[in-house]
Design a protein around this motif. Sequence first.
Motif: not given
Length: 245
Positions: A73-81
């Motif tokens: 996914e992307t950083r906007t939808s995955n807080p861990f990323r």
Amino acid sequence: METNPYGIAALWAQGDFVTRSVAILLLVMSIASWCVIVLKAARLVKLKRQASAASNDFWHQRDFAAGLASLGETRTSNPFRHLAEEGADAVAHHAHNKNDLHGALNVSDWVTSNLRRAIDDAQQAMQSGLSILASVGSTAPFVGLFGTVWGIYHALVGIGVSGQASIDKVAGPVGEALIMTAFGLAVAIPAVLGYNALVRGNKAVSMQLSRFAHDLHAYFVTGSRVGSSAAASPAPALNVVNGSK
């Protein structure tokens, strides 16, 4: 087919503007709370899957790029990323902009600050919408009670005007008014239970975010995960979790 002279349909037909407005308000509050519960529960399930990937898959990769790919996914939808990319960006920015004001900070403090901001953003996103459930859970019973009081008043006025005060004439209108209290409770109880369940779930995810940030801090500052022989003292990394320096 004989029409039931009592019940919800009779309450709506015999009620005035105030009674109908209270019923519509309770319906809107119920729809809003259930929408929040369903959407936030689905989001929480997704966050738990992302947390599992961050605590397991990420650290079993050969390099940082592969670790990011495992998060998906992307950083906007995955807080861990978002945490991982924020830490990497902080290290790179600190290394190439030492003349800026933050150059006075050591890299450990700068990474800690950026990771803490990322955690705050993630927690704010998780808590969004929960205020609706809290408001509905605390106010719906009183809205229903107001509808009941007004309905009883309206019913008693009608009975007084008609001059008929027998039990069959009183029990029907008063019983119908009491339905509003039941509506208020039916709206408030799911909102309260949903709020408590989501808060517990968000707290668990927040703890996993803090642990992941702790490990990321050690990785970026010392080049190894917490607990390895090459890791330095873990005290600076704890700043990410405890929020203190």
